[in-house]
Design an enzyme around this catalytic site. Structure first.
Site, mmCIF file in Angstrom:
data_model
loop_
_atom_site.group_PDB
_atom_site.id
_atom_site.type_symbol
_atom_site.label_atom_id
_atom_site.label_comp_id
_atom_site.label_asym_id
_atom_site.label_seq_id
_atom_site.Cartn_x
_atom_site.Cartn_y
_atom_site.Cartn_z
ATOM 1 N N PHE A 96 -10.579 -1.363 10.787
ATOM 2 C CA PHE A 96 -11.745 -1.921 10.084
ATOM 3 C C PHE A 96 -12.967 -1.151 10.541
ATOM 4 C CE2 PHE A 96 -10.657 -4.625 13.729
ATOM 5 C CZ PHE A 96 -11.761 -4.443 14.526
ATOM 6 N N ASP A 103 6.619 -7.866 14.351
ATOM 7 C CA ASP A 103 5.298 -7.423 14.793
ATOM 8 C C ASP A 103 5.518 -6.238 15.726
ATOM 9 O OD1 ASP A 103 2.834 -7.033 16.028
ATOM 10 O OD2 ASP A 103 2.302 -9.159 15.880
ATOM 11 N N GLY A 108 0.785 -1.234 0.000
ATOM 12 C CA GLY A 108 0.000 0.000 0.000
ATOM 13 C C GLY A 108 0.818 1.285 0.000
ATOM 14 N N TYR A 139 -9.039 11.967 10.488
ATOM 15 C CA TYR A 139 -9.899 11.882 11.680
ATOM 16 C C TYR A 139 -9.086 11.728 12.969
ATOM 17 C CZ TYR A 139 -9.707 6.782 10.732
ATOM 18 O OH TYR A 139 -9.301 5.503 10.488
#
Ligand code: HXC
Ligand code: NAP
Length: 284
Positions: free
Chosen positions: A100, A68, A22, A150
């Site tokens: 999500f 991670d 991405g 946001y």
């Protein structure tokens, strides 16, 4: 052809979390083209390996390591390994994220943690690990945090992400002051909608959702990753040396449209405005 000299980032060592996919990948590719030396991390080894092999064709060999960011021990090892590989780190890009859409009341505490731990804790761990080393060794550097619009306004239905990104923005602004004496600069980018597989599959899963998203943008389109990666290149370059603690929004004006109480009046036609003018002047 782009807006920059080809050596804008010559030999700068940049660590990008989530740099295999991405927007992180778009940023990585741009930095490589401009001469940077790159390290990327993410959880999925095979995705990292394929991306690093592909991207190494654009410039210097790309270093990758599975990590991670929710695990401080893995973050510590990552930073050690990147430093060992390249000798130093000049720039940290905190790009890794989880998100999500969901009504908040449907979330379990594990769902909340899944997002907060990646976005807020993960960003904090990498920032701490790299920042401590820079301060100990008297090295100057730049940290670029990818937030969202946001982060400043809040948003329903992505509340763990909004809370976590707001935290990252506070981190950016706080350290801009506290670590400036060490020559450490903090900057952030707040992107509007940029279609990536990771974001779209979790936030805009149908064509109707995507169209709604586009309708909210005054410029009536989504962003092009190249627009974002050019901004990122400028912000980490020496030419942006006096920008510290600020967040640059790149969203086609989306948040401004969402924020203004009367912005929905963009949908009113010329003829309707003629009628409305008569109505609203009635009292005069
Ligand atoms: C409700 C959900 C859920 C969903 C997961 N959970 N997805 N709850 N709705 N869609 C819940 C699970 O049921 C579980 O809770 C808990 O969250 C943890 O789920 P896991 O799948 O075990 O988590 P994990 O494997 O750690 O994955 C983390 C993740 C995942 C965040 C859930 O989506 C991920 O890996 N994302 C990384 C990439 C990403 O999100 N990219 C988009 C970034 S875009 P229970 O209670 O059942 O155990 C962005 C800004 C976009 O950030 C702005 C657009 C304009
Ligand atoms: P993406 O492709 O899903 O990027 C997320 C990346 O983070 C992936 O490479 C993922 O790799 C990595 N990651 C997730 N959890 C991780 C963890 N625990 N440890 C290490 N790496 C982890 O989505 P994107 O759209 O490019 O998002 C990139 C950034 O832009 C994010 O910060 C996002 O919030 C921000 N953003 C995007 C948009 C948009 O419209 N796309 C808008 C506003 C802000 P693994 O899954 O392999 O770990």
């Amino acid at each position: 052809m782009g807006p920059f000299a080809k050596d804008l980032l010559q030999d700068k060592v940049v660590l990008i979390t989530g740099g295999a996919t991405g927007l992180g990948r778009a940023i990585a590719e741009k930095f490589l083209e401009l001469g940077a030396k790159l390290a990327i991390c993410g959880r999925r080894e095979e995705v990292l390996k394929a991306a690093a092999e592909d991207m190494s064709k654009l410039g210097h060999q790309v270093y990758y390591k599975s990590c991670d960011v929710r695990d401080p021990a893995q973050v510590q090892q990552l930073v050690k390994d990147v430093e060992f590989h390249f000798g130093n780190i000049d720039v940290l890009v905190n790009n890794a994220a989880g998100n999500f859409i969901s009504p908040t009341e449907r979330l379990s505490h594990r769902a909340v943690d899944a997002v907060l731990n990646i976005v807020l804790h993960g960003t904090f761990y990498t920032t701490l690990e790299v920042g401590k080393r820079w301060i100990d060794q008297g090295i100057t550097g730049t940290m670029l945090n990818i937030v969202t619009t946001y982060a400043s306004t809040g948003s329903g239905f992505v509340v763990p992400s909004a809370a976590a990104k707001a935290g990252v923005l506070a981190l950016t602004r706080s350290l801009a002051v506290e670590w400036a004496p060490y020559g450490i600069r903090q900057v952030a980018i707040a992107p509007g909608p940029f279609p990536t597989e990771g974001a779209w599959s979790r936030l805009s899963p149908t064509p109707e959702f995507e169209q709604k998203m586009i309708n909210r943008v005054p410029l009536s389109r989504v962003g092009d990753p190249e627009e974002l990666s050019n901004l990122a290149a400028y912000l980490i370059s020496d030419y942006a040396g006096y920008i510290n603690g600020d967040v640059i929004t790149i969203d086609g004006g989306e948040w401004l449209k969402g924020a203004g109480q009367f912005n929905e009046l963009l949908d009113v036609s010329d003829e309707q405005w003629d009628d409305l003018a008569k109505l609203t002047r009635k009292g005069k």
